[in-house]
Write a protein that holds these residues in place. Structure first.
Motif, PDB file in Angstrom:
ATOM      1  N   ILE A   6       0.852  -1.185   0.000  1.00  0.00           N
ATOM      2  CA  ILE A   6       0.000   0.000   0.000  1.00  0.00           C
ATOM      3  C   ILE A   6       0.890   1.239   0.000  1.00  0.00           C
ATOM      4  O   ILE A   6       1.767   1.380   0.846  1.00  0.00           O
ATOM      5  CB  ILE A   6      -0.926   0.023   1.230  1.00  0.00           C
ATOM      6  N   GLY A   7       0.673   2.116  -0.963  1.00  0.00           N
ATOM      7  CA  GLY A   7       1.429   3.368  -1.030  1.00  0.00           C
ATOM      8  C   GLY A   7       0.889   4.381  -0.044  1.00  0.00           C
ATOM      9  O   GLY A   7      -0.311   4.407   0.244  1.00  0.00           O
ATOM     10  N   VAL A   8       1.755   5.197   0.479  1.00  0.00           N
ATOM     11  CA  VAL A   8       1.356   6.203   1.460  1.00  0.00           C
ATOM     12  C   VAL A   8       1.925   7.555   1.042  1.00  0.00           C
ATOM     13  O   VAL A   8       3.087   7.650   0.648  1.00  0.00           O
ATOM     14  CB  VAL A   8       1.884   5.852   2.872  1.00  0.00           C
ATOM     15  N   VAL A   9       1.099   8.571   1.119  1.00  0.00           N
ATOM     16  CA  VAL A   9       1.538   9.941   0.885  1.00  0.00           C
ATOM     17  C   VAL A   9       1.240  10.725   2.157  1.00  0.00           C
ATOM     18  O   VAL A   9       0.112  10.698   2.659  1.00  0.00           O
ATOM     19  CB  VAL A   9       0.792  10.579  -0.304  1.00  0.00           C
ATOM     20  N   VAL A  10       2.242  11.388   2.682  1.00  0.00           N
ATOM     21  CA  VAL A  10       2.082  12.228   3.866  1.00  0.00           C
ATOM     22  C   VAL A  10       2.113  13.677   3.398  1.00  0.00           C
ATOM     23  O   VAL A  10       3.041  14.087   2.700  1.00  0.00           O
ATOM     24  CB  VAL A  10       3.208  11.983   4.889  1.00  0.00           C
ATOM     25  N   VAL A  11       1.104  14.423   3.762  1.00  0.00           N
ATOM     26  CA  VAL A  11       1.057  15.843   3.425  1.00  0.00           C
ATOM     27  C   VAL A  11       1.305  16.613   4.706  1.00  0.00           C
ATOM     28  O   VAL A  11       0.641  16.383   5.714  1.00  0.00           O
ATOM     29  CB  VAL A  11      -0.323  16.224   2.828  1.00  0.00           C
ATOM     30  N   SER A  12       2.299  17.484   4.651  1.00  0.00           N
ATOM     31  CA  SER A  12       2.595  18.256   5.852  1.00  0.00           C
ATOM     32  C   SER A  12       2.830  19.713   5.489  1.00  0.00           C
ATOM     33  O   SER A  12       3.070  20.060   4.341  1.00  0.00           O
ATOM     34  CB  SER A  12       3.826  17.689   6.566  1.00  0.00           C
ATOM     35  N   SER A  13       2.735  20.534   6.483  1.00  0.00           N
ATOM     36  CA  SER A  13       3.033  21.943   6.318  1.00  0.00           C
ATOM     37  C   SER A  13       3.898  22.355   7.491  1.00  0.00           C
ATOM     38  O   SER A  13       4.241  21.538   8.331  1.00  0.00           O
ATOM     39  CB  SER A  13       1.741  22.762   6.255  1.00  0.00           C
ATOM     40  N   GLY A  14       4.240  23.584   7.547  1.00  0.00           N
ATOM     41  CA  GLY A  14       5.040  24.075   8.659  1.00  0.00           C
ATOM     42  C   GLY A  14       6.335  24.722   8.231  1.00  0.00           C
ATOM     43  O   GLY A  14       7.110  25.171   9.074  1.00  0.00           O
ATOM     44  N   ALA A  15       6.587  24.790   6.918  1.00  0.00           N
ATOM     45  CA  ALA A  15       7.847  25.350   6.445  1.00  0.00           C
ATOM     46  C   ALA A  15       7.985  26.821   6.826  1.00  0.00           C
ATOM     47  O   ALA A  15       9.081  27.269   7.175  1.00  0.00           O
ATOM     48  CB  ALA A  15       7.984  25.171   4.938  1.00  0.00           C
ATOM     49  N   VAL A  16       6.902  27.576   6.787  1.00  0.00           N
ATOM     50  CA  VAL A  16       6.984  29.000   7.134  1.00  0.00           C
ATOM     51  C   VAL A  16       7.308  29.161   8.621  1.00  0.00           C
ATOM     52  O   VAL A  16       8.186  29.945   8.987  1.00  0.00           O
ATOM     53  CB  VAL A  16       5.680  29.744   6.760  1.00  0.00           C
ATOM     54  N   ILE A  17       6.645  28.390   9.464  1.00  0.00           N
ATOM     55  CA  ILE A  17       6.913  28.466  10.907  1.00  0.00           C
ATOM     56  C   ILE A  17       8.349  28.034  11.201  1.00  0.00           C
ATOM     57  O   ILE A  17       9.042  28.664  11.999  1.00  0.00           O
ATOM     58  CB  ILE A  17       5.908  27.597  11.697  1.00  0.00           C
ATOM     59  N   ALA A  18       8.790  26.967  10.553  1.00  0.00           N
ATOM     60  CA  ALA A  18      10.177  26.530  10.737  1.00  0.00           C
ATOM     61  C   ALA A  18      11.132  27.609  10.244  1.00  0.00           C
ATOM     62  O   ALA A  18      12.203  27.828  10.846  1.00  0.00           O
ATOM     63  CB  ALA A  18      10.430  25.222   9.994  1.00  0.00           C
ATOM     64  N   GLY A  19      10.768  28.300   9.176  1.00  0.00           N
ATOM     65  CA  GLY A  19      11.585  29.398   8.664  1.00  0.00           C
ATOM     66  C   GLY A  19      11.671  30.559   9.625  1.00  0.00           C
ATOM     67  O   GLY A  19      12.726  31.199   9.761  1.00  0.00           O
ATOM     68  N   ILE A  20      10.577  30.859  10.307  1.00  0.00           N
ATOM     69  CA  ILE A  20      10.591  31.922  11.314  1.00  0.00           C
ATOM     70  C   ILE A  20      11.571  31.571  12.434  1.00  0.00           C
ATOM     71  O   ILE A  20      12.373  32.402  12.863  1.00  0.00           O
ATOM     72  CB  ILE A  20       9.175  32.178  11.871  1.00  0.00           C
ATOM     73  N   ALA A  21      11.524  30.321  12.886  1.00  0.00           N
ATOM     74  CA  ALA A  21      12.453  29.880  13.935  1.00  0.00           C
ATOM     75  C   ALA A  21      13.890  29.930  13.446  1.00  0.00           C
ATOM     76  O   ALA A  21      14.794  30.369  14.184  1.00  0.00           O
ATOM     77  CB  ALA A  21      12.090  28.459  14.388  1.00  0.00           C
ATOM     78  N   GLU A  22      14.125  29.520  12.212  1.00  0.00           N
ATOM     79  CA  GLU A  22      15.477  29.539  11.647  1.00  0.00           C
ATOM     80  C   GLU A  22      15.980  30.973  11.488  1.00  0.00           C
ATOM     81  O   GLU A  22      17.140  31.264  11.791  1.00  0.00           O
ATOM     82  CB  GLU A  22      15.501  28.811  10.297  1.00  0.00           C
ATOM     83  N   ALA A  23      15.111  31.861  11.031  1.00  0.00           N
ATOM     84  CA  ALA A  23      15.485  33.272  10.908  1.00  0.00           C
ATOM     85  C   ALA A  23      15.898  33.820  12.271  1.00  0.00           C
ATOM     86  O   ALA A  23      16.915  34.526  12.387  1.00  0.00           O
ATOM     87  CB  ALA A  23      14.331  34.082  10.326  1.00  0.00           C
ATOM     88  N   PHE A  24      15.130  33.500  13.302  1.00  0.00           N
ATOM     89  CA  PHE A  24      15.464  33.938  14.663  1.00  0.00           C
ATOM     90  C   PHE A  24      16.836  33.416  15.065  1.00  0.00           C
ATOM     91  O   PHE A  24      17.670  34.163  15.575  1.00  0.00           O
ATOM     92  CB  PHE A  24      14.390  33.465  15.646  1.00  0.00           C
TER      93      PHE A  24
END
Length: 75
Positions: A6-24
């Motif tokens: 069975i194939g599985v696709v995971v859809v996630s978000s959070g890149a912008v929030i992770a970018g805010i933390a990285e910018a900090f």
């Protein structure tokens, strides 16, 4: 599921929030960066987290960058 074929696709978000933390962490003012810039900073972090999570199962990860236009069922 992988063992059963069975194939599985995971859809996630959070890149912008992770970018805010990285910018900090880098001493940057995230308010001066666009959402696109923040996502570009955060996306490698998100991919690393997924890669780390699936490595123990010997499952590779990849990404597809999608927008609302890509997902619009009317197009």
């Amino acid at each position: 599921m992988v063992d059963t074929g069975i194939g599985v696709v995971v859809v996630s978000s959070g890149a912008v929030i992770a970018g805010i933390a990285e910018a900090f962490d880098l001493g940057l003012d995230s308010r001066r960066l666009s959402k696109s810039n923040l996502a570009a900073l955060g996306q490698p972090i998100i991919m690393h987290l997924w890669r780390t999570a699936f490595r123990r199962f010997r499952i590779g990860v990849g990404q597809i960058l999608a927008t609302d236009a890509n997902l619009d069922s009317r197009s």
